[in-house]
Design a protein around this motif. Structure first.
Motif, PDB file in Angstrom:
ATOM      1  N   ASN A  65     -16.170  -2.678  21.068  1.00  0.00           N
ATOM      2  CA  ASN A  65     -17.251  -1.693  21.101  1.00  0.00           C
ATOM      3  C   ASN A  65     -17.253  -0.924  19.773  1.00  0.00           C
ATOM      4  OD1 ASN A  65     -18.836   0.599  21.488  1.00  0.00           O
ATOM      5  ND2 ASN A  65     -18.004   1.046  23.525  1.00  0.00           N
ATOM      6  N   PRO A  66     -18.366  -0.939  19.007  1.00  0.00           N
ATOM      7  CA  PRO A  66     -18.398  -0.264  17.696  1.00  0.00           C
ATOM      8  C   PRO A  66     -18.041   1.218  17.780  1.00  0.00           C
ATOM      9  CG  PRO A  66     -20.310  -1.672  17.967  1.00  0.00           C
ATOM     10  CD  PRO A  66     -19.622  -1.636  19.295  1.00  0.00           C
ATOM     11  N   ARG A  67     -18.477   1.871  18.874  1.00  0.00           N
ATOM     12  CA  ARG A  67     -18.158   3.294  19.005  1.00  0.00           C
ATOM     13  C   ARG A  67     -16.658   3.499  19.210  1.00  0.00           C
ATOM     14  NH1 ARG A  67     -23.255   3.508  21.610  1.00  0.00           N
ATOM     15  NH2 ARG A  67     -22.334   3.162  23.662  1.00  0.00           N
ATOM     16  N   PHE A  68     -16.039   2.602  19.958  1.00  0.00           N
ATOM     17  CA  PHE A  68     -14.584   2.672  20.140  1.00  0.00           C
ATOM     18  C   PHE A  68     -13.869   2.485  18.798  1.00  0.00           C
ATOM     19  CE2 PHE A  68     -10.565   0.344  20.596  1.00  0.00           C
ATOM     20  CZ  PHE A  68      -9.838   1.239  21.359  1.00  0.00           C
ATOM     21  N   VAL A  69     -14.358   1.568  17.983  1.00  0.00           N
ATOM     22  CA  VAL A  69     -13.761   1.333  16.666  1.00  0.00           C
ATOM     23  C   VAL A  69     -13.881   2.583  15.805  1.00  0.00           C
ATOM     24  CG1 VAL A  69     -13.925   0.002  14.533  1.00  0.00           C
ATOM     25  CG2 VAL A  69     -14.161  -1.152  16.750  1.00  0.00           C
ATOM     26  N   ARG A  70     -15.065   3.223  15.803  1.00  0.00           N
ATOM     27  CA  ARG A  70     -15.265   4.441  15.003  1.00  0.00           C
ATOM     28  C   ARG A  70     -14.377   5.576  15.509  1.00  0.00           C
ATOM     29  NH1 ARG A  70     -20.744   2.761  15.285  1.00  0.00           N
ATOM     30  NH2 ARG A  70     -21.171   4.270  16.964  1.00  0.00           N
ATOM     31  N   GLN A  71     -14.266   5.686  16.827  1.00  0.00           N
ATOM     32  CA  GLN A  71     -13.423   6.740  17.406  1.00  0.00           C
ATOM     33  C   GLN A  71     -11.953   6.519  17.034  1.00  0.00           C
ATOM     34  OE1 GLN A  71     -14.710   5.977  21.373  1.00  0.00           O
ATOM     35  NE2 GLN A  71     -16.398   7.461  21.307  1.00  0.00           N
ATOM     36  N   SER A  72     -11.523   5.270  17.032  1.00  0.00           N
ATOM     37  CA  SER A  72     -10.141   4.952  16.648  1.00  0.00           C
ATOM     38  C   SER A  72      -9.899   5.290  15.181  1.00  0.00           C
ATOM     39  CB  SER A  72      -9.845   3.473  16.892  1.00  0.00           C
ATOM     40  OG  SER A  72      -9.994   3.143  18.253  1.00  0.00           O
ATOM     41  N   GLU A  73     -10.874   5.001  14.332  1.00  0.00           N
ATOM     42  CA  GLU A  73     -10.764   5.311  12.905  1.00  0.00           C
ATOM     43  C   GLU A  73     -10.704   6.826  12.686  1.00  0.00           C
ATOM     44  OE1 GLU A  73     -14.152   3.301  11.375  1.00  0.00           O
ATOM     45  OE2 GLU A  73     -13.116   1.351  11.171  1.00  0.00           O
ATOM     46  N   ALA A  74     -11.507   7.569  13.450  1.00  0.00           N
ATOM     47  CA  ALA A  74     -11.490   9.038  13.336  1.00  0.00           C
ATOM     48  C   ALA A  74     -10.122   9.586  13.742  1.00  0.00           C
ATOM     49  CB  ALA A  74     -12.591   9.644  14.200  1.00  0.00           C
ATOM     50  N   PHE A  75      -9.555   9.027  14.790  1.00  0.00           N
ATOM     51  CA  PHE A  75      -8.218   9.423  15.241  1.00  0.00           C
ATOM     52  C   PHE A  75      -7.188   9.180  14.133  1.00  0.00           C
ATOM     53  CE2 PHE A  75      -4.164   7.891  17.007  1.00  0.00           C
ATOM     54  CZ  PHE A  75      -3.745   9.005  17.722  1.00  0.00           C
ATOM     55  N   CYS A  76      -7.233   8.002  13.521  1.00  0.00           N
ATOM     56  CA  CYS A  76      -6.279   7.668  12.455  1.00  0.00           C
ATOM     57  C   CYS A  76      -6.444   8.594  11.259  1.00  0.00           C
ATOM     58  CB  CYS A  76      -6.454   6.212  12.025  1.00  0.00           C
ATOM     59  SG  CYS A  76      -5.926   5.018  13.284  1.00  0.00           S
ATOM     60  N   ARG A  77      -7.683   8.876  10.873  1.00  0.00           N
ATOM     61  CA  ARG A  77      -7.921   9.776   9.736  1.00  0.00           C
ATOM     62  C   ARG A  77      -7.331  11.151  10.000  1.00  0.00           C
ATOM     63  NH1 ARG A  77     -13.058   7.489   9.640  1.00  0.00           N
ATOM     64  NH2 ARG A  77     -13.926   9.304  10.726  1.00  0.00           N
ATOM     65  N   TYR A  78      -7.500  11.635  11.218  1.00  0.00           N
ATOM     66  CA  TYR A  78      -6.960  12.952  11.557  1.00  0.00           C
ATOM     67  C   TYR A  78      -5.440  12.958  11.447  1.00  0.00           C
ATOM     68  CZ  TYR A  78      -5.888  17.254  14.031  1.00  0.00           C
ATOM     69  OH  TYR A  78      -5.392  18.492  14.351  1.00  0.00           O
ATOM     70  N   ILE A  79      -4.815  11.937  11.999  1.00  0.00           N
ATOM     71  CA  ILE A  79      -3.343  11.863  11.933  1.00  0.00           C
ATOM     72  C   ILE A  79      -2.889  11.808  10.475  1.00  0.00           C
ATOM     73  CG2 ILE A  79      -1.332  10.416  12.434  1.00  0.00           C
ATOM     74  CD1 ILE A  79      -2.337  11.888  14.881  1.00  0.00           C
ATOM     75  N   TYR A  80      -3.516  10.975   9.666  1.00  0.00           N
ATOM     76  CA  TYR A  80      -3.119  10.829   8.264  1.00  0.00           C
ATOM     77  C   TYR A  80      -3.262  12.145   7.495  1.00  0.00           C
ATOM     78  CZ  TYR A  80      -3.504   5.748   9.055  1.00  0.00           C
ATOM     79  OH  TYR A  80      -3.365   4.473   9.517  1.00  0.00           O
ATOM     80  N   ASN A  81      -4.357  12.856   7.752  1.00  0.00           N
ATOM     81  CA  ASN A  81      -4.681  14.040   6.940  1.00  0.00           C
ATOM     82  C   ASN A  81      -4.162  15.354   7.511  1.00  0.00           C
ATOM     83  OD1 ASN A  81      -6.141  12.462   5.041  1.00  0.00           O
ATOM     84  ND2 ASN A  81      -7.948  12.508   6.346  1.00  0.00           N
ATOM     85  N   GLU A  82      -4.031  15.432   8.833  1.00  0.00           N
ATOM     86  CA  GLU A  82      -3.721  16.721   9.445  1.00  0.00           C
ATOM     87  C   GLU A  82      -2.343  16.817  10.091  1.00  0.00           C
ATOM     88  OE1 GLU A  82      -5.710  19.148   8.896  1.00  0.00           O
ATOM     89  OE2 GLU A  82      -7.319  17.934   8.043  1.00  0.00           O
ATOM     90  N   ALA A  83      -1.780  15.702  10.512  1.00  0.00           N
ATOM     91  CA  ALA A  83      -0.455  15.761  11.167  1.00  0.00           C
ATOM     92  C   ALA A  83       0.584  16.283  10.180  1.00  0.00           C
ATOM     93  CB  ALA A  83      -0.056  14.376  11.683  1.00  0.00           C
TER      94      ALA A  83
END
Length: 639
Positions: free
Chosen positions: A257-275
């Motif tokens: 599902n493209p939306r699932f892929v985008r949501q997963s990418e958003a999750f990864c970006r947050y972890i990389y930048n904010e964790a």
């Protein structure tokens, strides 16, 4: 961790045996011990078979790593670790922890679940809770471990009236990942964000008409209390195709599902930048080595059925690391002295300057690696070791100088000594020849460079050793009159006294140079310690300000719901935090440090402290004035 080093696959960090005993894997500890960079630790927890491992694999950038499984059986046992170079933070390592699924029916009871959950909380800087569907009453009930966590964890060794508030200062950022989410993000007809959806779900329900509502409110309050920083991500179902869901390790993003892929990418970006980086004692970033020590300490404590005391664990790790810091710093001093000092040094000042440089570097190394050095015991130990090493090198410097000077005199006086043995100078006019030879030896000796700190003393000893022979030769020289002999004797005596005076002055000068160097050493110890403590004080103030802000946010939410009892509880916590912050504003935080260091200096270098006491007092006053101005500026900015 070097950027070229990367684990090819995950490795079990904490094994969960069939006997329900937890054990730290020695191979995993070896990997962690090699990581000298700060670590960002992201752990994921949640019910089994909810797709936790898939998110961890996405963070690594692979499809197949942490075991996903495609059956109803839980695949992950214990806690698995994968260390990779951090994708966005240079010179940092990202440590991912995938935990055993909670609520596994095969385990029989929840004790093991509480232990796994507690370890994930203790070891991580960001905790991801993974669940299916929605954040509803059932989802919050399944997160029962938060309510039970005080059964295993406490912050301080002594009794604490507000343990929950203390725990909240040390817990990781909390991310709720809601999988297979199909609802509209709306509230009362208005669009809301994922974070607003989470906060609304965590609002307590009042009035508390039933025990069930009371219990649910308590769970919600625990989540809000323990996890000050919270974030929410929602993920749609990856695919409507069962065959795709059963083979997530092999399917490509195009099949999802493209939306699932985008949501997963958003999750990864947050972890990389904010964790954030995992810290000890709120402000000290930890390396993989620290993380491994904590994992071992926490696991052993939990296995022994004792309550984990975070303060004791941190102190245990700090003792190990402070000992290592002392050893490494002392070795650095020794190695650099051997590398930079060409024995013998021409002057005492030269040696003390080089030694001072090496001490400064050793101290910097110690300061960088040490933490929670209570009463500066380890800094004192380092100072004592360096002082002893310095004394040994001073002896070496003097011995090398003496050897060189004695060898030079032996070389210059070789023929002269033979002539003495043969009685060459016990003849008429022999005294003048004797005096000329002595002068020649002295002149040639003085012309020779690089003799070191014993130069004058060795020469004086040699000249003095020839005084009796000189008197004998003088008295037996019939060419000289009695008057001339008296004048020569007086001249020799005056020269000897002059030489003795020069040697005494040289020795006094060397003692003075040593004392001045020791004062600089005390100054350097105090300066580096003050700078470190000042930096830590600023970090603590910043951390307190963040906590106060987060507590105020919680308080406002309760006030908006007219829940004054809860709001008052948060106000009491905020008042305590403000009082703690005010203590960091004035001299109270550094006065004990200065007093301790002065006592240390008095024990190790008594004379130097007396000589430099006024200088150190001026230095402390300077720091006090500097900090006072800094605090005034901070207060003005806030106004």
């Amino acid at each position: 961790m070097d950027s070229s080093i990367r684990m090819k696959a995950p490795l079990c960090l904490i094994e969960n045996s069939p006997e329900e005993k937890l054990r730290v894997n020695p191979d995993a500890l070896k990997i962690l011990s090699a990581i000298t960079q700060p670590v960002v630790v992201v752990a994921i927890v949640g019910l089994y078979r909810t797709g936790k491992s898939y998110l961890m694999n996405k963070l690594v950038g692979v499809q197949n790593g942490f075991a996903l499984g495609n059956t109803v059986q839980s695949m992950t046992k214990g806690i698995w670790m994968w260390c990779i170079p951090h994708p966005t933070k240079k010179d940092h390592t990202l440590v991912l922890l995938d935990t055993e699924g909670l609520g596994d029916v095969e385990k029989g009871d929840s004790k093991n679940d509480i232990q796994i959950f507690s370890l994930a909380v203790l070891l991580s800087s960001t905790l991801v809770y993974n669940s299916l569907g929605t954040i509803n009453q059932d989802a919050i009930e399944k997160l029962q471990f938060v309510k039970q966590i005080t059964e295993l964890i406490k912050v301080k060794s002594e009794e604490n009236d507000d343990e929950e508030a203390e725990l909240s200062r040390h817990f990781p950022t909390f991310i709720w990942a809601v999988r297979d989410f199909s609802l509209k993000l709306e509230l009362e007809g208005e669009a809301i964000t994922e974070d607003e959806y989470l906060e609304n779900a965590l609002k307590p329900k009042y009035p508390e008409k039933t025990l069930k509502i009371q219990d649910m409110n308590q769970r919600k309050n625990c989540l809000r209390m323990y996890f000050r920083a919270r974030k929410c991500f929602t993920f749609e179902r990856p695919s409507a195709e069962v065959s795709v869901l059963q083979n997530m390790e092999t399917v490509t993003d195009k099949q999802l599902n493209p939306r699932f892929v985008r949501q997963s990418e958003a999750f990864c970006r947050y972890i990389y930048n904010e964790a954030g980086v995992k810290c000890l004692d709120e402000i000290h970033p930890i390396t993989g080595k620290y993380l491994g020590s904590l994992a071992k300490t926490y696991t052993e404590t939990i296995n022994s059925s004792n309550m984990v005391c975070m303060e004791n664990a941190v102190m245990s790790v700090s003792e190990i690391e402070n000992k290592a810091a002392v050893k490494e710093a002392a070795q650095h001093y020794e190695d650099k002295i051997k590398e930079r000092v060409d024995f013998p040094t021409e002057t005492m000042e030269t040696f003390m300057e080089l030694s001072g440089q090496c001490e400064k570097e050793a101290l910097q190394m110690f300061m960088k690696k040490s933490f929670k050095d209570k009463d500066q015991l380890f800094q004192k130990e380092l100072a004592e070791i360096l002082q002893e090493k310095k004394k040994e090198f001073l002896k070496t410097n003097e011995a090398e100088s003496r050897n060189r000077c004695e060898a030079l005199i032996k070389k210059l006086a070789g023929d002269f000594e033979k002539a003495l043995e043969q009685g060459t100078y016990t003849v008429p006019g022999g005294h003048q020849t004797f005096a000329d030879e002595m002068k020649r030896i002295e002149d040639e000796y003085n012309k020779e460079p690089n003799k070191g700190v014993q130069e004058k003393q060795v020469l004086q000893e040699y000249l003095k050793s020839k005084e009796v022979i000189g008197v004998t030769i003088l008295q037996s020289d019939n060419v000289l009159t009695e008057k001339e002999k008296e004048l020569e004797a007086e001249k020799t005596k005056m020269k000897a006294e002059d030489m003795e005076r020069k040697v005494k002055e040289e020795m006094e000068s060397q003692v003075k140079q040593k004392n001045e160097a020791e004062i600089r050493t005390i100054h350097e110890n105090l300066q580096q310690l003050m700078e470190k403590m000042e930096k830590e004080s600023m970090l603590r103030k910043m951390q307190l300000e963040r906590i106060i802000s987060e507590k105020s946010r919680e308080q406002n939410q309760y006030m908006n719901q007219s829940l004054t009892r809860h709001a008052d509880m948060y106000q009491a916590q905020i008042d305590d935090l403000l009082e703690e912050k005010s203590r960091l504003q004035g001299p109270s935080w550094y006065t004990p440090i200065v007093d301790t260091l002065k006592r240390v200096a008095a024990e190790i270098i008594p004379g130097a402290l007396q000589v430099g006491g006024e200088f150190l007092s001026q230095m402390v006053s300077g720091y006090s004035e500097k900090l006072s101005k800094t605090n005034v500026k901070e207060t003005s900015k806030k106004k």
